[in-house]
Design a protein around this motif. Sequence first.
Motif, PDB file in Angstrom:
ATOM      1  N   VAL A   1       0.681   1.114   6.339  1.00  0.00           N
ATOM      2  CA  VAL A   1       1.403  -0.144   7.296  1.00  0.00           C
ATOM      3  C   VAL A   1       2.431   0.577   7.401  1.00  0.00           C
ATOM      4  CG1 VAL A   1       0.918  -1.506   5.875  1.00  0.00           C
ATOM      5  CG2 VAL A   1       0.492  -1.843   7.964  1.00  0.00           C
ATOM      6  N   GLU A   2       3.376   0.215   8.544  1.00  0.00           N
ATOM      7  CA  GLU A   2       4.397   0.164   8.665  1.00  0.00           C
ATOM      8  C   GLU A   2       5.247  -1.366   8.191  1.00  0.00           C
ATOM      9  OE1 GLU A   2       8.248  -0.155  12.110  1.00  0.00           O
ATOM     10  OE2 GLU A   2       6.087  -1.351  12.576  1.00  0.00           O
ATOM     11  N   HIS A   3       6.830  -0.853   7.453  1.00  0.00           N
ATOM     12  CA  HIS A   3       6.970  -1.381   6.247  1.00  0.00           C
ATOM     13  C   HIS A   3       6.125  -1.062   4.959  1.00  0.00           C
ATOM     14  CE1 HIS A   3       8.811  -3.536  10.141  1.00  0.00           C
ATOM     15  NE2 HIS A   3       9.623  -2.299   9.785  1.00  0.00           N
ATOM     16  N   ALA A   4       5.185  -1.204   5.052  1.00  0.00           N
ATOM     17  CA  ALA A   4       4.824  -0.841   3.340  1.00  0.00           C
ATOM     18  C   ALA A   4       6.047  -0.161   2.537  1.00  0.00           C
ATOM     19  CB  ALA A   4       3.555  -0.092   3.233  1.00  0.00           C
ATOM     20  N   ALA A   5       5.982  -1.009   0.938  1.00  0.00           N
ATOM     21  CA  ALA A   5       6.755  -0.289   0.237  1.00  0.00           C
ATOM     22  C   ALA A   5       7.025  -0.684  -0.893  1.00  0.00           C
ATOM     23  CB  ALA A   5       8.688  -0.852   0.648  1.00  0.00           C
ATOM     24  N   VAL A   6       7.362   0.355  -1.788  1.00  0.00           N
ATOM     25  CA  VAL A   6       6.686  -0.081  -3.150  1.00  0.00           C
ATOM     26  C   VAL A   6       8.462   0.812  -4.151  1.00  0.00           C
ATOM     27  CG1 VAL A   6       6.148   2.490  -3.686  1.00  0.00           C
ATOM     28  CG2 VAL A   6       5.410   0.894  -5.415  1.00  0.00           C
ATOM     29  N   ASP A   7       8.134  -0.431  -5.492  1.00  0.00           N
ATOM     30  CA  ASP A   7       9.681  -0.080  -6.132  1.00  0.00           C
ATOM     31  C   ASP A   7       9.453  -0.435  -7.690  1.00  0.00           C
ATOM     32  OD1 ASP A   7      12.743  -0.470  -7.427  1.00  0.00           O
ATOM     33  OD2 ASP A   7      12.976  -1.401  -5.356  1.00  0.00           O
TER      34      ASP A   7
END
Length: 438
Positions: A166-172
């Motif tokens: 999905v758009e703007h999925a992010a992991v850090d």
Amino acid sequence: MYGSHPGLTDTDGDGVSDSVEYGAGSNPAASDTDGDGMTDLYEVTHGLDPQDSRDALKDKDGDRIPNIYEFQRGTQASVAGSLPAADITVNPAFVTENATQKKTIMAAVNAADAASGTHKIILVKSGTYDESVYLGTKAILILGEAGATPPTIANSSSSASLSLQVEHAAVDGLVISHDPGAYEGRGVYVYPSGNSDQVRVANCVIKQNFSPNGAGIYQAAGDLLVQHCTLFNNENTYQYGGTGIHVEGVGRLQLLNSIVWNPEYDPEEIQVHAANDLVEIEVRRSIILGAEHAASGADPLLDSAGVPDPASPAVDAGVVTAATKVLRDITGKLRDVPPDLGAFEASVDTDTDGLSDAWETAHFGGLSQTGTGNDDNDGLDNLGEAAHGTDPGQADTDGDGLSDGNEVILHHSDPALADTDGDGIPDGYEIAHGMNRW
């Protein structure tokens, strides 16, 4: 030219006057010129680029919260101390669960998907999670708790350990792997619905994953930013495609300050692979086995956790860009200037001036300088020179006719590249003639 109203000072009513928008290059007749989900007012206020839709998932202040999340949650993208709180915390040690406390990552994702609002933030505490995590309903940022033992996904199934769809999925800040008993399974699977949908993976270790292609990351679509990540000890079980990262369709990949080193199955195998001519791959300041995509091919000297040896060529090899920063590593250690490649910061700063010992010694022969020094009087102090990969003894490192300080502070071009946008015209000429240097 822009269709603005001659009788109004702010045609689109976005809080930025038409004249200021004209100067910034944004459209005075549209409140969000680049369509990235952030208003022109917010972007101009916080030093973002209202003409660059790709800065939505970048991190201006380096606080681990991408710009679009700060905008959506009402915090300041240019101030590291201003950041939104996590919506849900994950900890396998929790005795009971409620709306804001979950024992597994997927339980938290499901709760965030069901809750009102978008751009949710999930904080994952240290621990080992045997699960396959799927982000595909709404924009969610997964943050691993910074510490000596980062949270680890050790998936025992054949599914991808992390799917970003999905758009703007992010992991850090996660270690993304498979349990040694798993027969097969990718580390990260990227497949948002739109080819321009942005996805981000930062400060992650991606290791011990197994797949016919794209064992570390398989990108089927979208615009993926991989920043300060270490991909190592992944295996392509059938020797097809990129072992570290495989990009299909019309995917677009940005690889920055990262290490891709997967020699286990076949050292000659492709590490970062474009499956066709429509794929775009941009590599900057990274180490890739085989020196692919003009990256360094020097052995990064990683230990079993992915931490570089202090003598590694990954130490001090990174760059800090004005658009996106990663101020701390996966353990929470403050990154030196210049930063190390990969998820871990291994360099040493004996005199705690923000400059790594190796950089300071290489340029000045010792540790007598300070971060605020500016021997070449180019308007960029030593911290700035180290961050941007410029020479503290040369006022115009790239020889394009612009001082290093002016390039960074005034023109937002790259002081280490004479031609920032790669169009064959030096930045100095473009600035002098009012041309676009991006």
